[in-house]
Structure formats: structure tokens, C-alpha cells
Write a protein that holds these residues in place. Structure first.
Motif, PDB file in Angstrom:
ATOM      1  N   CYS A 204     -13.216  47.729  55.078  1.00  0.00           N
ATOM      2  CA  CYS A 204     -12.614  46.771  56.004  1.00  0.00           C
ATOM      3  C   CYS A 204     -13.554  46.685  57.197  1.00  0.00           C
ATOM      4  O   CYS A 204     -13.753  47.677  57.899  1.00  0.00           O
ATOM      5  CB  CYS A 204     -11.249  47.255  56.482  1.00  0.00           C
ATOM      6  N   VAL A 205     -14.140  45.527  57.395  1.00  0.00           N
ATOM      7  CA  VAL A 205     -15.096  45.330  58.482  1.00  0.00           C
ATOM      8  C   VAL A 205     -14.444  44.452  59.540  1.00  0.00           C
ATOM      9  O   VAL A 205     -14.013  43.336  59.254  1.00  0.00           O
ATOM     10  CB  VAL A 205     -16.395  44.667  57.973  1.00  0.00           C
ATOM     11  N   SER A 206     -14.366  44.980  60.752  1.00  0.00           N
ATOM     12  CA  SER A 206     -13.809  44.204  61.854  1.00  0.00           C
ATOM     13  C   SER A 206     -14.887  44.014  62.919  1.00  0.00           C
ATOM     14  O   SER A 206     -15.666  44.911  63.199  1.00  0.00           O
ATOM     15  CB  SER A 206     -12.571  44.886  62.443  1.00  0.00           C
ATOM     16  N   ASN A 207     -14.915  42.812  63.462  1.00  0.00           N
ATOM     17  CA  ASN A 207     -15.904  42.449  64.471  1.00  0.00           C
ATOM     18  C   ASN A 207     -15.208  42.222  65.807  1.00  0.00           C
ATOM     19  O   ASN A 207     -14.262  41.440  65.897  1.00  0.00           O
ATOM     20  CB  ASN A 207     -16.646  41.178  64.039  1.00  0.00           C
ATOM     21  N   TYR A 208     -15.704  42.927  66.813  1.00  0.00           N
ATOM     22  CA  TYR A 208     -15.116  42.876  68.147  1.00  0.00           C
ATOM     23  C   TYR A 208     -16.121  42.308  69.147  1.00  0.00           C
ATOM     24  O   TYR A 208     -17.311  42.590  69.075  1.00  0.00           O
ATOM     25  CB  TYR A 208     -14.723  44.277  68.623  1.00  0.00           C
ATOM     26  N   ILE A 209     -15.605  41.543  70.084  1.00  0.00           N
ATOM     27  CA  ILE A 209     -16.388  41.073  71.223  1.00  0.00           C
ATOM     28  C   ILE A 209     -15.917  41.858  72.446  1.00  0.00           C
ATOM     29  O   ILE A 209     -14.713  41.939  72.710  1.00  0.00           O
ATOM     30  CB  ILE A 209     -16.188  39.561  71.473  1.00  0.00           C
ATOM     31  N   VAL A 210     -16.867  42.444  73.166  1.00  0.00           N
ATOM     32  CA  VAL A 210     -16.562  43.183  74.389  1.00  0.00           C
ATOM     33  C   VAL A 210     -17.063  42.336  75.555  1.00  0.00           C
ATOM     34  O   VAL A 210     -18.251  42.019  75.631  1.00  0.00           O
ATOM     35  CB  VAL A 210     -17.241  44.573  74.386  1.00  0.00           C
ATOM     36  N   LYS A 211     -16.174  41.956  76.447  1.00  0.00           N
ATOM     37  CA  LYS A 211     -16.520  41.066  77.553  1.00  0.00           C
ATOM     38  C   LYS A 211     -17.246  41.816  78.662  1.00  0.00           C
ATOM     39  O   LYS A 211     -16.764  41.926  79.786  1.00  0.00           O
ATOM     40  CB  LYS A 211     -15.278  40.359  78.078  1.00  0.00           C
ATOM     41  N   LEU A 212     -18.388  42.345  78.309  1.00  0.00           N
ATOM     42  CA  LEU A 212     -19.294  43.006  79.241  1.00  0.00           C
ATOM     43  C   LEU A 212     -20.719  42.667  78.831  1.00  0.00           C
ATOM     44  O   LEU A 212     -20.984  42.375  77.662  1.00  0.00           O
ATOM     45  CB  LEU A 212     -19.116  44.531  79.204  1.00  0.00           C
ATOM     46  N   ASP A 213     -21.614  42.728  79.785  1.00  0.00           N
ATOM     47  CA  ASP A 213     -23.032  42.512  79.497  1.00  0.00           C
ATOM     48  C   ASP A 213     -23.697  43.876  79.384  1.00  0.00           C
ATOM     49  O   ASP A 213     -23.771  44.624  80.352  1.00  0.00           O
ATOM     50  CB  ASP A 213     -23.668  41.694  80.616  1.00  0.00           C
ATOM     51  N   PHE A 214     -24.184  44.204  78.198  1.00  0.00           N
ATOM     52  CA  PHE A 214     -24.779  45.509  77.948  1.00  0.00           C
ATOM     53  C   PHE A 214     -26.301  45.505  78.082  1.00  0.00           C
ATOM     54  O   PHE A 214     -26.948  46.495  77.786  1.00  0.00           O
ATOM     55  CB  PHE A 214     -24.392  46.012  76.547  1.00  0.00           C
ATOM     56  N   SER A 215     -26.867  44.411  78.545  1.00  0.00           N
ATOM     57  CA  SER A 215     -28.325  44.313  78.620  1.00  0.00           C
ATOM     58  C   SER A 215     -28.946  45.367  79.534  1.00  0.00           C
ATOM     59  O   SER A 215     -30.078  45.782  79.321  1.00  0.00           O
ATOM     60  CB  SER A 215     -28.760  42.906  79.054  1.00  0.00           C
TER      61      SER A 215
ATOM     62  N   SER B  59     -12.892  38.918  64.052  1.00  0.00           N
ATOM     63  CA  SER B  59     -12.766  38.664  62.617  1.00  0.00           C
ATOM     64  C   SER B  59     -12.623  39.981  61.871  1.00  0.00           C
ATOM     65  O   SER B  59     -12.988  41.039  62.387  1.00  0.00           O
ATOM     66  CB  SER B  59     -13.989  37.899  62.085  1.00  0.00           C
ATOM     67  N   ILE B  60     -12.085  39.889  60.657  1.00  0.00           N
ATOM     68  CA  ILE B  60     -11.931  41.067  59.806  1.00  0.00           C
ATOM     69  C   ILE B  60     -12.043  40.611  58.350  1.00  0.00           C
ATOM     70  O   ILE B  60     -11.550  39.541  58.000  1.00  0.00           O
ATOM     71  CB  ILE B  60     -10.603  41.800  60.072  1.00  0.00           C
ATOM     72  N   PHE B  61     -12.722  41.412  57.551  1.00  0.00           N
ATOM     73  CA  PHE B  61     -12.812  41.105  56.129  1.00  0.00           C
ATOM     74  C   PHE B  61     -12.941  42.389  55.326  1.00  0.00           C
ATOM     75  O   PHE B  61     -13.204  43.453  55.876  1.00  0.00           O
ATOM     76  CB  PHE B  61     -13.948  40.122  55.830  1.00  0.00           C
ATOM     77  N   PHE B  62     -12.725  42.280  54.028  1.00  0.00           N
ATOM     78  CA  PHE B  62     -12.751  43.424  53.119  1.00  0.00           C
ATOM     79  C   PHE B  62     -13.797  43.151  52.051  1.00  0.00           C
ATOM     80  O   PHE B  62     -13.698  42.197  51.302  1.00  0.00           O
ATOM     81  CB  PHE B  62     -11.364  43.617  52.482  1.00  0.00           C
ATOM     82  N   ILE B  63     -14.829  44.008  52.013  1.00  0.00           N
ATOM     83  CA  ILE B  63     -15.901  43.844  51.037  1.00  0.00           C
ATOM     84  C   ILE B  63     -16.423  45.218  50.633  1.00  0.00           C
ATOM     85  O   ILE B  63     -16.594  46.095  51.488  1.00  0.00           O
ATOM     86  CB  ILE B  63     -17.042  42.952  51.595  1.00  0.00           C
ATOM     87  N   ASN B  64     -16.648  45.397  49.352  1.00  0.00           N
ATOM     88  CA  ASN B  64     -17.160  46.669  48.830  1.00  0.00           C
ATOM     89  C   ASN B  64     -16.354  47.865  49.331  1.00  0.00           C
ATOM     90  O   ASN B  64     -16.915  48.869  49.747  1.00  0.00           O
ATOM     91  CB  ASN B  64     -18.641  46.834  49.166  1.00  0.00           C
ATOM     92  N   TRP B  65     -15.047  47.746  49.302  1.00  0.00           N
ATOM     93  CA  TRP B  65     -14.121  48.807  49.701  1.00  0.00           C
ATOM     94  C   TRP B  65     -14.262  49.190  51.176  1.00  0.00           C
ATOM     95  O   TRP B  65     -13.969  50.306  51.576  1.00  0.00           O
ATOM     96  CB  TRP B  65     -14.237  50.030  48.788  1.00  0.00           C
TER      97      TRP B  65
END
Length: 145
Positions: A63-74, A55-61
């Protein structure tokens, strides 16, 4: 004040015609918001073999993009994650510069940097693992140009 006007005029030279700075900034904000809406309609998009733009959106100047990385970082340590995020930021900084140079912005890199500084615009990339657990984020702003 002259610097602010100069930068905004460069961006919207063809539509300035007696508009106020607030009107110009409102137009810029709308353009970024519209681009994000168009991109969201096409998402998710696979960026590489393990990364998907979700997803990506623009708020308070920003641009915020959200990425999913197909790895387990636990099993990763905080230091390992910090090193990964440092590498991702360096890579994204270079990609942003290359993107600017390929674009048709009628601005030099230094003028674009000033535009970013004046408006406060920046890009934030947030990363989540395959379990939707937050990994980290990076921010690209005028200092990165």
C-alpha cells in the motif's frame, strides 16, 4: 506450508470453503485494491496542520500512500531530513499497531505479523514538500509489529 494456510485461514475464515491459496490471496489483493480506490475518491484529505494525504494505491503487495507536507525543505540538511523521517516512522509504527488493535481482524498482533510476513504485504509512505520535491519515504512491514 501449514503456517501459511493458518494465517490465510484466519484472515478469510468465513470465505475459505475449498478455495486455493492463490484464490484467497487474489481476494485479499482485490479487497486492498478496492479500499485504495474508495480512499482515492475522497482525497486529498488533510492529516494534520501541515500534512495532506494526496493518493494511495496497492501494487505488488504494498500500500503506497503519497503525502504533501506544506513546508519548504530546500534549506534542510540531509541529516535533518533523515532525523525527521526516523521520527515519522516511529510515529507511524505506533499508529499502525493501534489501528490493528482497534480493528476487527480476529487476529492477535503476532498472527497479523505472520499474515504480513506470509503475504509480503507492507505499507510505504512517501513524502513530498510543498514544491512537490521528494523528501523521503518509510516502509512499515511485518518487522514493525
Amino acid at each position: 506450508m501449514k503456517k501459511i494456510i493458518f494465517v490465510l485461514v484466519l484472515l478469510l475464515a468465513n470465505s475459505l470453503s475449498a478455495q486455493t491459496i492463490e484464490q484467497i490471496k487474489a481476494k485479499i489483493k482485490k479487497e486492498y485494491t478496492d479500499v485504495c480506490k474508495e480512499l482515492n475518491a475522497q482525497l486529498p484529505i488533510k492529516v494534520d496542520e501541515v500534512t495532506t494525504l494526496n493518493s494511495i494505491f496497492f501494487i505488488n503487495w504494498t500500500c503506497v500512500s503519497n503525502y504533501i507536507v506544506k513546508l519548504d525543505f530546500s534549506g534542510w540538511s540531509k541529516a535533518e531530513i533523515n532525523e525527521l523521517m526516523k521520527d515519522i516512522k516511529a510515529n507511524n509504527r505506533e499508529r499502525a499497531k493501534a489501528f490493528l488493535l482497534r480493528g476487527k481482524y480476529n487476529m492477535t498482533q503476532s498472527q497479523f505479523k505472520e499474515f504480513m510476513k506470509t503475504t509480503g504485504i507492507k505499507w510505504e509512505m512517501k513524502y513530498y514538500d510543498e514544491n512537490a520535491i521528494y523528501i523521503g519515504s518509510i516502509i512499515i512491514d511485518y518487522n514493525d509489529f
